[in-house]
Write a protein that holds these residues in place. Structure first.
Motif, PDB file in Angstrom:
ATOM      1  N   ALA A 283       6.544  -9.751  -7.445  1.00 19.30           N
ATOM      2  CA  ALA A 283       6.604  -8.700  -8.414  1.00 19.30           C
ATOM      3  C   ALA A 283       5.177  -8.219  -8.498  1.00 19.30           C
ATOM      4  O   ALA A 283       4.618  -6.936  -8.566  1.00 19.30           O
ATOM      5  CB  ALA A 283       7.027  -9.001  -9.723  1.00 19.30           C
ATOM      6  N   PHE A 284       4.115  -9.217  -8.320  1.00 18.50           N
ATOM      7  CA  PHE A 284       2.634  -9.009  -8.534  1.00 18.50           C
ATOM      8  C   PHE A 284       2.074  -8.188  -7.304  1.00 18.50           C
ATOM      9  O   PHE A 284       1.512  -7.464  -7.425  1.00 18.50           O
ATOM     10  CB  PHE A 284       2.053 -10.127  -9.004  1.00 18.50           C
ATOM     11  N   PHE A 285       2.748  -8.734  -6.225  1.00 14.36           N
ATOM     12  CA  PHE A 285       2.136  -8.343  -4.845  1.00 14.36           C
ATOM     13  C   PHE A 285       2.726  -6.873  -4.682  1.00 14.36           C
ATOM     14  O   PHE A 285       2.007  -5.925  -4.274  1.00 14.36           O
ATOM     15  CB  PHE A 285       2.771  -9.128  -3.719  1.00 14.36           C
TER      16      PHE A 285
ATOM     17  N   GLY B 100      -2.144  -9.318  -6.706  1.00 14.73           N
ATOM     18  CA  GLY B 100      -2.079  -7.996  -6.677  1.00 14.73           C
ATOM     19  C   GLY B 100      -3.311  -7.293  -6.021  1.00 14.73           C
ATOM     20  O   GLY B 100      -2.997  -6.253  -5.296  1.00 14.73           O
ATOM     21  N   LEU B 101      -4.339  -7.878  -5.830  1.00 12.57           N
ATOM     22  CA  LEU B 101      -5.430  -7.645  -5.023  1.00 12.57           C
ATOM     23  C   LEU B 101      -4.937  -7.465  -3.552  1.00 12.57           C
ATOM     24  O   LEU B 101      -5.165  -6.560  -2.610  1.00 12.57           O
ATOM     25  CB  LEU B 101      -6.473  -8.569  -5.031  1.00 12.57           C
ATOM     26  N   ALA B 102      -4.109  -8.751  -3.113  1.00 11.99           N
ATOM     27  CA  ALA B 102      -3.557  -8.391  -1.693  1.00 11.99           C
ATOM     28  C   ALA B 102      -2.435  -7.449  -1.431  1.00 11.99           C
ATOM     29  O   ALA B 102      -2.549  -6.648  -0.332  1.00 11.99           O
ATOM     30  CB  ALA B 102      -2.734  -9.842  -1.424  1.00 11.99           C
TER      31      ALA B 102
ATOM     32  N   THR C 238      10.390  -3.542  -0.098  1.00 16.23           N
ATOM     33  CA  THR C 238      10.214  -4.859   0.601  1.00 16.23           C
ATOM     34  C   THR C 238       9.363  -5.677  -0.017  1.00 16.23           C
ATOM     35  O   THR C 238       9.569  -6.845   0.108  1.00 16.23           O
ATOM     36  CB  THR C 238       9.967  -4.564   2.089  1.00 16.23           C
ATOM     37  N   ASP C 239       8.363  -5.096  -0.448  1.00 20.59           N
ATOM     38  CA  ASP C 239       7.080  -5.911  -0.998  1.00 20.59           C
ATOM     39  C   ASP C 239       7.577  -6.669  -2.317  1.00 20.59           C
ATOM     40  O   ASP C 239       6.682  -7.588  -2.986  1.00 20.59           O
ATOM     41  CB  ASP C 239       5.863  -5.200  -1.241  1.00 20.59           C
TER      42      ASP C 239
END
Length: 333
Positions: free
Chosen positions: A76-78, A233-235, A249-250
């Motif tokens: 969820a963050f990514f 989240g940065l990634a 997908t992410d």
């Protein structure tokens, strides 16, 4: 005779430390040199993808390895940050660095909300709550208008970093990703070696004792959760710019499982472990993508073998081996 043995042992230990430190710094220097030369030796997009997932795994390890919390909702963050960054850059026309900061802020807010709910429970219940909340966010992304459903946000412009560095040039984009990765890893290293990080480790080892010492355990866990979410989240935001799209997908549960796999393969509670695990998984996916072998089956077999033979992960087992102990390796590398 017995009185002199400890002194000899201590002397050996002290003399070994400078050599171990030199070896660690030497290995880091070689690794940095390889990363700097990588775009001229290997396909740059592959290395950028590896760096993104290495950062994602390191962010997840901050929660699992150093706090003892297993989250199945980190996708969820990514993926959320990938959507936020892609939308901000494409629709609002903000510079890439601002877009990434928006993605990080969005992931941090998501982490705060999910943490406030999930941290009311412990163990498997905490894990299941994070999975359920991440699935809710997945269905939100599926229905929301700004995400464009199954089509995702495509043709995301990379823009100009700080107004003058053209990120559409692959080399420029690579060194931006590398710089962001190195800064993030330095932040993680500083975080886990700070007093805050030491308290997190004490919570992981014995939560009841940490409570008895007067620490507000829930607040420390929530801080680690938000920090982990922001770095994930940065990634995700960087990945959206590298590949110039953000898709469902992410944000799937499979992505959450993938980052768990990467971290366990490399070794939880180490700095290098998640990076090594991410590199192994991404390399397998990349090299098996054009073959007839099913990628997920091969990855599963590798994971099963590593779990059976290397219980602490590949890097963790090396640190615990006689060679690793003799060289003075520990969780700091």
């Amino acid at each position: 005779m017995s009185h002199h043995a400890p002194a000899v042992s201590d002397a050996n230990t002290v003399s070994a430390h400078p050599q171990a430190s030199l070896l660690r710094y030497g290995l880091l220097a070689i690794l940095l040199a390889l990363l700097l030369a990588a775009p001229f030796l290997v396909y740059p997009i592959f290395v950028m993808k590896l760096l993104c997932f290495a950062l994602f795994a390191s962010a997840f390890n901050l929660l699992l390895g150093y706090t003892g919390l297993l989250s199945f909702g980190h996708a969820a963050f990514f993926g959320g940050a990938a959507y936020f960054t892609a939308h901000a850059v494409k629709e609002w026309g903000v510079p890439p660095e601002i877009g990434i900061l928006i993605g990080m802020a969005g992931a941090a807010v998501l982490g705060l909300l999910m943490g406030l709910i999930a941290l009311r429970r412990q163990g498997i219940y905490f894990t299941m709550i994070t999975l359920a909340l991440a699935q809710m966010f997945y269905f939100f992304c599926l229905q929301a208008s700004f995400t464009h459903g199954e089509d995702g946000i495509q043709s995301v412009p990379r823009g100009h970093l700080f107004g003058f560095i053209d990120l559409s040039v692959t080399t420029n984009m690579y060194y931006f990703v590398l710089a962001a990765f190195l800064i993030a890893m330095a932040v993680i290293w500083r975080f886990i070696n700070s007093p805050f990080g030491m308290i997190l480790k004490s919570i992981r080892e014995n939560e009841n004792r940490a409570i008895s010492l007067g620490y507000s355990v829930v607040h420390y866990k929530l801080g680690a959760f938000v920090m982990s979410a922001a770095l994930a989240g940065l990634a995700g935001g960087i990945k959206a710019l590298v590949f110039q799209f953000a898709t469902l997908t992410d944000v799937t549960w499979q992505m959450s499982g993938e980052v768990v796999l990467m971290t366990l393969l490399g070794g939880i509670g180490t700095i290098i472990g998640p990076i090594f695990g991410a590199g192994l998984v991404v390399a397998l996916q990349n090299f098996l993508a054009t073959s007839d072998f099913p990628v997920t089956v091969i990855t599963g077999v590798v994971f099963m073998v590593c779990v059976l033979l290397f219980r602490r992960g590949l890097v963790g087992e090396f640190y615990g081996s006689r060679i690793g102990r003799k060289l003075g390796f520990d969780h700091r590398v």
